[in-house]
Design an enzyme around this catalytic site. Structure first.
Site, short mmCIF file in Angstrom:
data_model
loop_
_atom_site.label_atom_id
_atom_site.label_comp_id
_atom_site.label_asym_id
_atom_site.label_seq_id
_atom_site.Cartn_x
_atom_site.Cartn_y
_atom_site.Cartn_z
CE1 TYR A 7 45.54 31.34 43.12
CE2 TYR A 7 45.39 30.77 45.90
CZ TYR A 7 44.71 31.24 44.43
OH TYR A 7 44.16 32.27 44.81
CE1 TYR A 57 41.14 37.74 36.49
CE2 TYR A 57 41.72 39.62 37.31
CZ TYR A 57 41.91 37.60 37.14
OH TYR A 57 42.79 37.41 37.86
CB VAL A 64 45.19 36.34 47.15
CG1 VAL A 64 45.97 35.04 47.24
CG2 VAL A 64 44.13 37.11 46.65
CE LYS A 79 41.82 33.02 38.32
NZ LYS A 79 42.36 34.66 39.70
CB SER A 86 41.23 32.61 42.78
OG SER A 86 42.18 33.93 41.34
N1 GLU Z 1 43.23 39.28 42.14
C1 GLU Z 1 43.89 39.11 41.72
C2 GLU Z 1 44.80 39.41 40.66
O1 GLU Z 1 44.04 38.76 39.65
C3 GLU Z 1 43.37 36.98 41.94
C4 GLU Z 1 43.52 36.44 43.44
C5 GLU Z 1 43.63 35.60 43.48
O2 GLU Z 1 44.59 34.57 43.48
O3 GLU Z 1 42.42 35.51 44.54
O4 GLU Z 1 46.41 38.91 40.42
#
Ligand code: GLU
Length: 324
Positions: free
Chosen positions: A250, A198, A268, A76, A73
């Site tokens: 988060y 993604y 994660v 992002k 993430s």
């Molecule tokens: N690959 C995870 C997902 O799209 C996101 C991982 C994260 O939050 O680091 O569910």
């Protein structure tokens, strides 16, 4: 003592503290690596690294700083920067807002009133942002992403193809979010391709040293501390830092802003990237996560560094101001 000596002394103190924290939190076994795909469950949970870089390009590296791991993430944040730079704020804000949700990162929740994804740090927002990555097909679009990383890292990063395939195989919740956004006209109809992209951008391989360079560049208003290149426009870093502060950790973002007070993004894969505007970047890597999804040792390191060095961005006494 001259300014130069003071700076040297502070750097040595910071480095000694990082070494000490690495030793102190090394034995901490709390938490579990992410297990939603086998590749993440299989990482060595004992890996542990701390890296930092000032906006002047001075680096500190302790532990497994060259161990590659998937950025997950944290990407992002960088894609948000790319979207703002490529399409401008208005286009991005039309599709993705900036409000924290208080919901898990993968919640199937949209901002119904404005008909957009809530913010770019949750999956809905990140998928809508990924939809804006330019290119004719998925291979071209992943190259757009890798080229964006090249500005920060001086190389196009590898993608972990096994993680990418597993993310694709198990990502039905993300599919649900994407199709909901398609039905609302928030994203384009090349949904499967955008989802694939993604999953690919979650699977970019970085090291802790890389994250520190990225963090230092954003902290330096987009200017790479070593090459001097403007990697991302300064006005864009302002928006990146803002959403990192409000939505980057988060469901822990509020507590983090209160106690640590550094704009940050966590993934994660076990990485955390923290940015002190005008000062520098700090990065940690340790795969064991708490139930919210943040690295347990990483949180402890940031808490301690923030306290010890008064790094909270609103701390009136922080000794880390530029030019002091
Ligand atoms: N690959 C995870 C997902 O799209 C996101 C991982 C994260 O939050 O680091 O569910």
């Amino acid at each position: 003592m001259s300014n130069l000596n003071e700076r040297e002394a502070r750097r040595a103190w910071f480095e000694a503290t990082c070494v000490d924290l690495h030793e102190r939190f090394g034995p901490l076994q709390d938490g579990e690596p992410a297990s939603y795909i086998p590749e993440l469950a299989a990482v060595d949970p004992d890996r542990f690294a701390i890296a930092a870089m000032t906006t002047d390009g001075e680096g500190i590296a302790v532990g497994d700083v060259d161990q590659p791991f998937t950025i997950q993430s944290i990407s992002k944040l960088l894609l948000y920067g790319l979207a703002l730079e490529t399409h401008g704020r208005d286009t991005v804000l039309e599709r993705v807002g900036v409000a924290p949700t208080g919901e898990p990162f993968n919640a199937i929740v949209l901002d119904d009133e404005a008909n957009r994804a809530p913010n770019p740090m949750v999956n809905a927002g990140a998928i809508a942002i990924t939809d804006l990555v330019v290119g004719a097909d998925v291979e071209e679009r992943i190259e757009t992403v890798r080229s964006m990383y090249e500005g920060y890292l001086g190389r196009k990063p590898e993608i972990d193809r096994d993680v990418w395939a597993s993310e694709r195989d198990t990502g039905n919740r993300n599919r649900a979010i994407a199709y909901l956004m398609l039905s609302r006209g928030i994203i384009d109809d090349r949904v499967e391709e955008t989802l694939d992209l993604y999953f690919g951008q979650c699977s970019v391989l970085v090291t802790t040293r890389d994250l520190a360079v990225i963090a230092a560049t954003i902290s330096n208003h987009g200017v790479h501390p070593i090459t001097g290149e403007q990697v991302v426009p300064a006005r864009v870093t302002r928006d990146m830092l803002t959403v990192a502060l409000t939505c980057g950790m988060y469901d822990y973002a509020g507590e983090w802003a209160f106690s640590v007070g550094i704009p940050a993004k966590s993934g994660v894969g076990g990485g955390i990237l923290g940015m002190l505007p005008g000062v520098g970047g700090v990065a940690t890597f340790s795969p064991r996560l708490d139930e919210i999804g943040n690295s347990v040792r990483g949180l402890r390191v940031f808490e301690e560094l923030s306290r010890e060095f008064e790094m909270h961005m609103f701390d009136p006494d922080r000794p880390w101001r530029r030019g002091t």
